[in-house]
Enzyme design. Structure first.
Site, PDB file in Angstrom:
ATOM      1  N   HIS A 286     -32.250 -30.838  15.216  1.00 37.33           N
ATOM      2  CA  HIS A 286     -31.928 -32.011  14.392  1.00 37.33           C
ATOM      3  C   HIS A 286     -32.065 -31.718  12.902  1.00 37.33           C
ATOM      4  O   HIS A 286     -33.034 -31.097  12.459  1.00 37.33           O
ATOM      5  CB  HIS A 286     -32.737 -33.242  14.803  1.00 37.33           C
ATOM      6  CG  HIS A 286     -34.226 -33.133  14.679  1.00 37.33           C
ATOM      7  ND1 HIS A 286     -34.891 -33.469  13.533  1.00 37.33           N
ATOM      8  CD2 HIS A 286     -35.184 -32.759  15.564  1.00 37.33           C
ATOM      9  CE1 HIS A 286     -36.194 -33.315  13.720  1.00 37.33           C
ATOM     10  NE2 HIS A 286     -36.408 -32.875  14.933  1.00 37.33           N
ATOM     11  N   ASP A 298     -39.730 -28.515  11.445  1.00 40.77           N
ATOM     12  CA  ASP A 298     -39.264 -29.693  12.191  1.00 40.77           C
ATOM     13  C   ASP A 298     -38.179 -30.399  11.387  1.00 40.77           C
ATOM     14  O   ASP A 298     -38.476 -31.297  10.620  1.00 40.77           O
ATOM     15  CB  ASP A 298     -40.438 -30.616  12.481  1.00 40.77           C
ATOM     16  CG  ASP A 298     -40.053 -31.780  13.375  1.00 40.77           C
ATOM     17  OD1 ASP A 298     -38.982 -31.717  13.997  1.00 40.77           O
ATOM     18  OD2 ASP A 298     -40.824 -32.748  13.457  1.00 40.77           O
ATOM     19  N   GLU A 332     -33.244 -37.760  14.958  1.00 46.86           N
ATOM     20  CA  GLU A 332     -34.190 -37.520  16.055  1.00 46.86           C
ATOM     21  C   GLU A 332     -35.505 -38.219  15.775  1.00 46.86           C
ATOM     22  O   GLU A 332     -36.151 -38.735  16.680  1.00 46.86           O
ATOM     23  CB  GLU A 332     -34.430 -36.011  16.219  1.00 46.86           C
ATOM     24  CG  GLU A 332     -35.216 -35.648  17.477  1.00 46.86           C
ATOM     25  CD  GLU A 332     -36.730 -35.699  17.317  1.00 46.86           C
ATOM     26  OE1 GLU A 332     -37.421 -35.714  18.343  1.00 46.86           O
ATOM     27  OE2 GLU A 332     -37.229 -35.732  16.173  1.00 46.86           O
ATOM     28  N   GLU A 333     -35.902 -38.233  14.480  1.00 49.36           N
ATOM     29  CA  GLU A 333     -37.264 -38.664  14.167  1.00 49.36           C
ATOM     30  C   GLU A 333     -37.492 -40.162  14.333  1.00 49.36           C
ATOM     31  O   GLU A 333     -38.570 -40.577  14.741  1.00 49.36           O
ATOM     32  CB  GLU A 333     -37.622 -38.260  12.729  1.00 49.36           C
ATOM     33  CG  GLU A 333     -37.670 -36.749  12.494  1.00 49.36           C
ATOM     34  CD  GLU A 333     -38.803 -36.057  13.238  1.00 49.36           C
ATOM     35  OE1 GLU A 333     -39.515 -36.724  13.995  1.00 49.36           O
ATOM     36  OE2 GLU A 333     -38.950 -34.840  13.059  1.00 49.36           O
ATOM     37  N   ASP A 360     -36.564 -27.548  19.124  1.00 47.80           N
ATOM     38  CA  ASP A 360     -37.262 -28.555  18.323  1.00 47.80           C
ATOM     39  C   ASP A 360     -38.769 -28.460  18.523  1.00 47.80           C
ATOM     40  O   ASP A 360     -39.456 -29.468  18.648  1.00 47.80           O
ATOM     41  CB  ASP A 360     -36.740 -29.966  18.663  1.00 47.80           C
ATOM     42  CG  ASP A 360     -37.330 -31.024  17.734  1.00 47.80           C
ATOM     43  OD1 ASP A 360     -37.836 -30.648  16.655  1.00 47.80           O
ATOM     44  OD2 ASP A 360     -37.300 -32.209  18.087  1.00 47.80           O
ATOM     45  N   HIS A 430     -44.836 -33.136  10.418  1.00 45.39           N
ATOM     46  CA  HIS A 430     -44.691 -34.428   9.727  1.00 45.39           C
ATOM     47  C   HIS A 430     -45.611 -34.567   8.516  1.00 45.39           C
ATOM     48  O   HIS A 430     -46.151 -35.638   8.259  1.00 45.39           O
ATOM     49  CB  HIS A 430     -44.933 -35.601  10.693  1.00 45.39           C
ATOM     50  CG  HIS A 430     -43.954 -35.652  11.830  1.00 45.39           C
ATOM     51  ND1 HIS A 430     -44.047 -36.572  12.857  1.00 45.39           N
ATOM     52  CD2 HIS A 430     -42.864 -34.904  12.113  1.00 45.39           C
ATOM     53  CE1 HIS A 430     -43.062 -36.386  13.716  1.00 45.39           C
ATOM     54  NE2 HIS A 430     -42.320 -35.374  13.296  1.00 45.39           N
TER      55      HIS A 430
END
Ligand SMILES: [Zn+2]
Length: 473
Positions: A286, A298, A332-333, A360, A430
């Site tokens: 993604h 990520d 995606e997130e 991922d 994140h």
């Protein structure tokens, strides 16, 4: 999602039925002295792919250029759209075929300014990050006493103490799958017992006072209160203060809000199949990320290693029988609209999707793949995995896929996730620290090799991989 240690695939000395077949009539040759089951043509193609992948650091350089230039890429942001446009232009320049975008509407959440401050028992700023999807506070913020609990159960027991307070969940890391339930559900659990805001300890096994964001959800029918993550260190400190009988008061300000859905896209390019161009092996990751750091591991790394796998096949002239399509999915997130949009746009071609592979989980040292499919398909992909022993990526275990290909998996498309050494993944996940320096050029190149070999051999088999996935147990 990573789930601990997996058993090693038993591929030693395997009879390469698949690969004999893969070489095709008239293509099978036997290398003297080598294992006779492996056709020289296939062995040579795989060796050329791995050699080319690990020869330079192209994937790492490309990742750095993209994330340094465009930064974080939350759905709805201008930086995400500019990154997509860059990827489309570069895919065309690479010589990929059928390069195009497919429109997707995405949620548009914006963070705005935010802060947290400890007021009692002493004044101190608390590093924090709002959780994605949260509402904001009133303009002047929320000032309230803090109730610290370790679990949802403890909050239930202490429900009478929670009214009018900020509830802080100081939950202990028990692996991502379990602990992330606090990120998702803290706000609604706290609101149910009358709290005015929810805080969580960042979902990570390790911290250098870095807060971690991620998606949260509101249950229907429950008051929507703001939710944010504190660092592990500060959550534990506030817990110690409470245990000592100290009065803990925090001031929280968040401007977060959700805007109307925004237009975005999935981007893709291909190497077209020589015999069955309508049959597709789809690989990717993604392009979107959270709005912190650079969304490097990520998941721009996942997009780039998939892209590089296709570019290498193109450059080496290794055109498989079926098409390999690289996709940079969106959202995606915080919504998974990209994966759903891809499924819907290709609804009539799902049967022609031979295999879907997502990367991922970071692009650290690859160990193999997790696979979701029938037993007969599993036996075949384990044989393909065996070709990656040279780079230690030969373990194919049960269960694998990814959020962006989940709709395909549910439709019956055999699905895989790239597995790697995830030791450090959730240290940076994140956060502002998800930057390219956390990755290693050689490890990324090995991820390219793993993706390229798996996609190429499955796309080039004379018979397609058996379709269908077992019903959920
Ligand atoms: Zn991701």
């Amino acid at each position: 999602m990573r789930t601990g240690t997996r058993p090693r695939a038993a591929v030693a000395g395997v009879v390469m039925v698949l690969l004999v077949a893969a070489a095709g009539p008239g293509r099978a040759q036997v290398t003297p002295g080598a294992a006779p089951e492996i056709p020289a043509a296939t062995r040579s193609a795989i060796d050329r792919l791995i050699d080319a992948a690990v020869r330079d650091s192209f994937a790492y350089q490309r990742l750095g250029e993209l994330v340094d230039t465009y930064g974080s890429r939350l759905s709805g942001s201008e930086s995400l759209e500019r990154a997509f446009d860059w990827a489309l232009a570069r895919m065309k320049a690479d010589g990929l075929e059928n390069v195009h975008a497919e429109p997707v509407q995405v949620p548009h959440w914006v963070r705005g300014a935010e802060s947290a401050e400890l007021l009692e028992p002493r004044h101190a700023p608390l590093p924090m990050v709002g959780l994605g999807g949260s509402v904001g506070t009133p303009r002047r913020g929320i000032t309230a006493e803090v109730l610290v609990v370790s679990t949802f159960d403890e909050l239930t027991r202490r429900a009478a103490d929670a009214r009018g307070k900020i509830v802080l969940f100081d939950e202990v890391w028990q692996g991502y799958g379990r602990t992330v339930q606090y990120r998702g559900g803290a706000a609604s659990a706290a609101a149910r017992v009358g709290a005015v805001a929810a805080l969580i300890r960042s979902v990570t096994p390790f911290a250098l006072r870095t807060p971690h964001t991620g998606a949260m959800y509101y249950d229907t029918g429950v008051v929507r209160i703001p939710a944010a993550a504190l660092t592990v260190e500060d959550a534990m400190m506030l817990h110690r203060m409470q245990d000592r009988g100290q009065h803990v008061v925090v001031h929280l300000t968040m401007e977060a809000r959700t805007l109307p859905d925004a237009p975005s896209k999935n981007v893709m390019g291909e190497i077209r199949g020589s015999e069955h161009p309508d049959e597709v092996v789809v690989i990717g990751g993604h392009t979107d990320s959270w709005d912190v750091g650079q969304g490097s591991m990520d998941d721009m790394g996942g997009v780039v290693v998939s892209w590089e796998a296709v570019r290498l096949l193109q450059r080496l002239g290794l055109r498989p029988r079926r098409t390999i399509r690289v996709v940079g999915w969106v959202n995606e997130e915080n919504g998974a609209r990209g994966g759903e949009g891809y499924h819907d746009a290709h609804r009539d071609q799902l049967r022609d999707h031979v295999l879907a592979i997502e990367s991922d989980g970071g692009v650290f040292r690859p160990t193999g793949f997790g696979f979701t499919g029938t037993d007969s398909a599993m036996a075949l992909v384990r044989q393909v995995g065996g070709l990656l022993r040279r780079i230690g990526a030969d373990t194919v275990s049960r269960g694998g896929g990814g959020t962006d290909i989940e709709a395909l998996t549910e439709a019956g498309v055999p699905s895989m996730g790239l597995d790697d050494d995830g030791t450090r993944y959730f240290w940076y996940h994140h956060t502002n620290a998800d930057t390219p320096d956390k990755l290693d050029p050689r490890e990324m190149a090995e991820c390219v090799a793993a993706m390229a070999v798996m996609a190429y051999v499955v796309a080039d088999m004379p018979e397609r991989l058996p379709w269908g996935v077992p019903a959920a147990r």
